[in-house]
Design a protein around this motif. Structure first.
Motif, PDB file in Angstrom:
ATOM      1  N   PHE A  26      -0.303   4.451   6.469  1.00 32.68           N
ATOM      2  CA  PHE A  26      -0.594   3.296   5.609  1.00 32.68           C
ATOM      3  C   PHE A  26      -1.881   3.527   4.817  1.00 32.68           C
ATOM      4  O   PHE A  26      -2.005   3.077   3.675  1.00 32.68           O
ATOM      5  CB  PHE A  26      -0.694   2.024   6.450  1.00 32.68           C
ATOM      6  CG  PHE A  26       0.628   1.500   6.913  1.00 32.68           C
ATOM      7  CD1 PHE A  26       1.519   0.932   6.020  1.00 32.68           C
ATOM      8  CD2 PHE A  26       1.000   1.586   8.242  1.00 32.68           C
ATOM      9  CE1 PHE A  26       2.751   0.449   6.429  1.00 32.68           C
ATOM     10  CE2 PHE A  26       2.223   1.111   8.675  1.00 32.68           C
ATOM     11  CZ  PHE A  26       3.110   0.542   7.766  1.00 32.68           C
ATOM     12  N   PHE A  27      -2.841   4.208   5.402  1.00 32.61           N
ATOM     13  CA  PHE A  27      -4.081   4.565   4.707  1.00 32.61           C
ATOM     14  C   PHE A  27      -3.769   5.448   3.501  1.00 32.61           C
ATOM     15  O   PHE A  27      -4.280   5.229   2.401  1.00 32.61           O
ATOM     16  CB  PHE A  27      -5.001   5.288   5.696  1.00 32.61           C
ATOM     17  CG  PHE A  27      -6.316   5.718   5.107  1.00 32.61           C
ATOM     18  CD1 PHE A  27      -7.293   4.788   4.786  1.00 32.61           C
ATOM     19  CD2 PHE A  27      -6.579   7.058   4.891  1.00 32.61           C
ATOM     20  CE1 PHE A  27      -8.510   5.192   4.254  1.00 32.61           C
ATOM     21  CE2 PHE A  27      -7.796   7.467   4.362  1.00 32.61           C
ATOM     22  CZ  PHE A  27      -8.760   6.527   4.041  1.00 32.61           C
ATOM     23  N   TRP A  28      -2.897   6.425   3.698  1.00 27.99           N
ATOM     24  CA  TRP A  28      -2.509   7.334   2.615  1.00 27.99           C
ATOM     25  C   TRP A  28      -1.734   6.588   1.529  1.00 27.99           C
ATOM     26  O   TRP A  28      -1.957   6.798   0.338  1.00 27.99           O
ATOM     27  CB  TRP A  28      -1.664   8.469   3.188  1.00 27.99           C
ATOM     28  CG  TRP A  28      -1.292   9.508   2.178  1.00 27.99           C
ATOM     29  CD1 TRP A  28      -1.996  10.621   1.822  1.00 27.99           C
ATOM     30  CD2 TRP A  28      -0.107   9.521   1.366  1.00 27.99           C
ATOM     31  NE1 TRP A  28      -1.344  11.321   0.854  1.00 27.99           N
ATOM     32  CE2 TRP A  28      -0.173  10.672   0.542  1.00 27.99           C
ATOM     33  CE3 TRP A  28       0.998   8.682   1.247  1.00 27.99           C
ATOM     34  CZ2 TRP A  28       0.822  10.996  -0.367  1.00 27.99           C
ATOM     35  CZ3 TRP A  28       1.993   9.000   0.333  1.00 27.99           C
ATOM     36  CH2 TRP A  28       1.898  10.150  -0.463  1.00 27.99           C
ATOM     37  N   ALA A  33      -1.448   4.021  -3.913  1.00 27.39           N
ATOM     38  CA  ALA A  33      -1.303   2.803  -4.711  1.00 27.39           C
ATOM     39  C   ALA A  33      -2.522   2.575  -5.596  1.00 27.39           C
ATOM     40  O   ALA A  33      -2.403   2.215  -6.773  1.00 27.39           O
ATOM     41  CB  ALA A  33      -1.083   1.602  -3.789  1.00 27.39           C
ATOM     42  N   VAL A  34      -3.721   2.798  -5.035  1.00 21.91           N
ATOM     43  CA  VAL A  34      -4.956   2.620  -5.809  1.00 21.91           C
ATOM     44  C   VAL A  34      -4.988   3.600  -6.980  1.00 21.91           C
ATOM     45  O   VAL A  34      -5.345   3.235  -8.109  1.00 21.91           O
ATOM     46  CB  VAL A  34      -6.186   2.816  -4.897  1.00 21.91           C
ATOM     47  CG1 VAL A  34      -7.457   2.934  -5.731  1.00 21.91           C
ATOM     48  CG2 VAL A  34      -6.314   1.657  -3.920  1.00 21.91           C
ATOM     49  N   MET A  35      -4.627   4.851  -6.729  1.00 18.98           N
ATOM     50  CA  MET A  35      -4.624   5.844  -7.794  1.00 18.98           C
ATOM     51  C   MET A  35      -3.588   5.489  -8.867  1.00 18.98           C
ATOM     52  O   MET A  35      -3.833   5.654 -10.070  1.00 18.98           O
ATOM     53  CB  MET A  35      -4.340   7.233  -7.240  1.00 18.98           C
ATOM     54  CG  MET A  35      -4.502   8.344  -8.286  1.00 18.98           C
ATOM     55  SD  MET A  35      -4.494  10.000  -7.572  1.00 18.98           S
ATOM     56  CE  MET A  35      -2.799  10.112  -7.025  1.00 18.98           C
ATOM     57  N   ALA A  36      -2.429   4.972  -8.440  1.00 22.46           N
ATOM     58  CA  ALA A  36      -1.392   4.572  -9.395  1.00 22.46           C
ATOM     59  C   ALA A  36      -1.872   3.432 -10.289  1.00 22.46           C
ATOM     60  O   ALA A  36      -1.597   3.420 -11.494  1.00 22.46           O
ATOM     61  CB  ALA A  36      -0.123   4.161  -8.644  1.00 22.46           C
ATOM     62  N   VAL A  37      -2.613   2.486  -9.700  1.00 24.99           N
ATOM     63  CA  VAL A  37      -3.155   1.375 -10.491  1.00 24.99           C
ATOM     64  C   VAL A  37      -4.149   1.894 -11.531  1.00 24.99           C
ATOM     65  O   VAL A  37      -4.160   1.453 -12.681  1.00 24.99           O
ATOM     66  CB  VAL A  37      -3.837   0.338  -9.569  1.00 24.99           C
ATOM     67  CG1 VAL A  37      -4.623  -0.679 -10.381  1.00 24.99           C
ATOM     68  CG2 VAL A  37      -2.803  -0.382  -8.732  1.00 24.99           C
ATOM     69  N   GLY A  38      -4.970   2.858 -11.133  1.00 21.72           N
ATOM     70  CA  GLY A  38      -5.931   3.439 -12.070  1.00 21.72           C
ATOM     71  C   GLY A  38      -5.247   4.136 -13.230  1.00 21.72           C
ATOM     72  O   GLY A  38      -5.632   3.963 -14.395  1.00 21.72           O
ATOM     73  N   LEU A  70      -9.323  10.608  -3.313  1.00 23.09           N
ATOM     74  CA  LEU A  70     -10.128  10.909  -2.126  1.00 23.09           C
ATOM     75  C   LEU A  70      -9.448  10.406  -0.860  1.00 23.09           C
ATOM     76  O   LEU A  70      -9.411  11.102   0.165  1.00 23.09           O
ATOM     77  CB  LEU A  70     -11.516  10.278  -2.265  1.00 23.09           C
ATOM     78  CG  LEU A  70     -12.478  10.471  -1.086  1.00 23.09           C
ATOM     79  CD1 LEU A  70     -12.752  11.959  -0.867  1.00 23.09           C
ATOM     80  CD2 LEU A  70     -13.782   9.726  -1.330  1.00 23.09           C
ATOM     81  N   VAL A  71      -8.898   9.200  -0.937  1.00 20.58           N
ATOM     82  CA  VAL A  71      -8.200   8.631   0.217  1.00 20.58           C
ATOM     83  C   VAL A  71      -6.971   9.463   0.564  1.00 20.58           C
ATOM     84  O   VAL A  71      -6.680   9.719   1.742  1.00 20.58           O
ATOM     85  CB  VAL A  71      -7.808   7.175  -0.059  1.00 20.58           C
ATOM     86  CG1 VAL A  71      -6.842   6.652   1.003  1.00 20.58           C
ATOM     87  CG2 VAL A  71      -9.049   6.284  -0.111  1.00 20.58           C
ATOM     88  N   MET A  72      -6.232   9.913  -0.459  1.00 23.82           N
ATOM     89  CA  MET A  72      -5.036  10.710  -0.207  1.00 23.82           C
ATOM     90  C   MET A  72      -5.391  12.056   0.424  1.00 23.82           C
ATOM     91  O   MET A  72      -4.711  12.512   1.359  1.00 23.82           O
ATOM     92  CB  MET A  72      -4.266  10.918  -1.507  1.00 23.82           C
ATOM     93  CG  MET A  72      -3.628   9.641  -2.056  1.00 23.82           C
ATOM     94  SD  MET A  72      -2.697   9.929  -3.580  1.00 23.82           S
ATOM     95  CE  MET A  72      -1.316  10.892  -2.950  1.00 23.82           C
ATOM     96  N   VAL A  73      -6.447  12.701  -0.067  1.00 20.12           N
ATOM     97  CA  VAL A  73      -6.883  13.971   0.516  1.00 20.12           C
ATOM     98  C   VAL A  73      -7.310  13.770   1.968  1.00 20.12           C
ATOM     99  O   VAL A  73      -6.955  14.562   2.858  1.00 20.12           O
ATOM    100  CB  VAL A  73      -8.042  14.576  -0.301  1.00 20.12           C
ATOM    101  CG1 VAL A  73      -8.654  15.765   0.431  1.00 20.12           C
ATOM    102  CG2 VAL A  73      -7.540  15.021  -1.675  1.00 20.12           C
ATOM    103  N   THR A  74      -8.053  12.684   2.207  1.00 23.67           N
ATOM    104  CA  THR A  74      -8.468  12.370   3.573  1.00 23.67           C
ATOM    105  C   THR A  74      -7.255  12.104   4.456  1.00 23.67           C
ATOM    106  O   THR A  74      -7.219  12.516   5.625  1.00 23.67           O
ATOM    107  CB  THR A  74      -9.399  11.141   3.575  1.00 23.67           C
ATOM    108  OG1 THR A  74     -10.511  11.389   2.721  1.00 23.67           O
ATOM    109  CG2 THR A  74      -9.895  10.838   4.973  1.00 23.67           C
TER     110      THR A  74
END
Length: 226
Positions: A26-28, A33-38, A70-74
């Motif tokens: 869910f974190f990934w 989702a955040v990157m898609a919004v950007g 960054l979140v996706m890489v993490t």
């Protein structure tokens, strides 16, 4: 008894492993989702950039893309650490989670502190833009952005349609008797702006709709509420 305790510990480790895996998934997804919004903001709302006083809107979109990446890489690191059960990777993963949390906390506090000042600056700049730059030489991109903004958010002017009475364009001969630009009209036809009646033009304030869902200024407001 020792054998039973060992089995219980093994079951607990497996349980925690799957729980961490679900959390990381869910974190990934949240990062994606955040990157898609950007990306969507830059692609779909970039036409409003010339109306804004600062680069905050574009910067917010790039920040969202960077944070999502960054979140996706993490998250990928977390998946690898969980599957391999590598303690060093898990330690790095939790350290990155802590860094991300602290960065979001600091960004939220700063955005909340500067939100009101930025809001006032944007509104003042918008009113000045309508009065001084709309339909003026060399301002074709800005004119297109204002027209699109008024049509997309069904509004007219920054505070009200009366703002256009101070516009250099409306006062010029080029306006051909228009009281507001044609983009204020509910049904846009040539010279429809000559009749500034509520049945013909939008009376809703631009600043109200622009701060609403999907509006070009919504990112600034949302960052202030992180």
């Amino acid at each position: 008894m020792a054998h039973y305790k060992a089995e219980q510990d093994d079951w607990l480790i497996v349980y925690l492993k799957y729980l961490l895996f679900v959390f990381n998934f869910f974190f990934w997804v949240g990062g994606a989702a955040v990157m898609a919004v950007g990306v969507w903001t830059l692609v779909e709302k970039s036409g409003y950039l010339s109306v804004l006083a600062s680069s905050t809107f574009a910067a917010s979109a790039y920040i969202l893309i960077f944070a999502g990446a960054l979140v996706m890489v993490t998250g990928f690191l977390g998946f690898g650490a969980i599957i391999r059960e590598d303690r060093s990777c898990l330690s790095t993963y939790f350290c990155l989670l802590l860094v991300i949390f602290l960065v979001e906390l600091v960004a939220g506090v700063l955005a909340h502190m500067y939100y009101r000042r930025l809001s006032d600056e944007l509104k003042q700049h918008l009113s000045r833009t309508l009065a001084e730059n709309y339909r003026q030489p060399g301002a074709s991109d800005l004119t297109t952005s204002v027209d699109r903004l008024q049509q997309d958010f069904k509004c007219c002017g920054s505070n009200s349609s009366a703002d256009w009475q101070h516009s250099a364009y409306i006062r010029s001969r080029e306006a051909e008797g228009r009281q507001v630009p044609d983009s204020c009209c509910k049904t846009v036809v040539e010279r429809c702006g000559q009749r500034a009646h509520p049945s013909n033009i939008y009376k809703v304030e631009m600043k109200e709709n622009a701060w609403g869902p999907g509006g070009p200024l919504e990112l600034v407001r949302d960052l202030g509420g992180v």
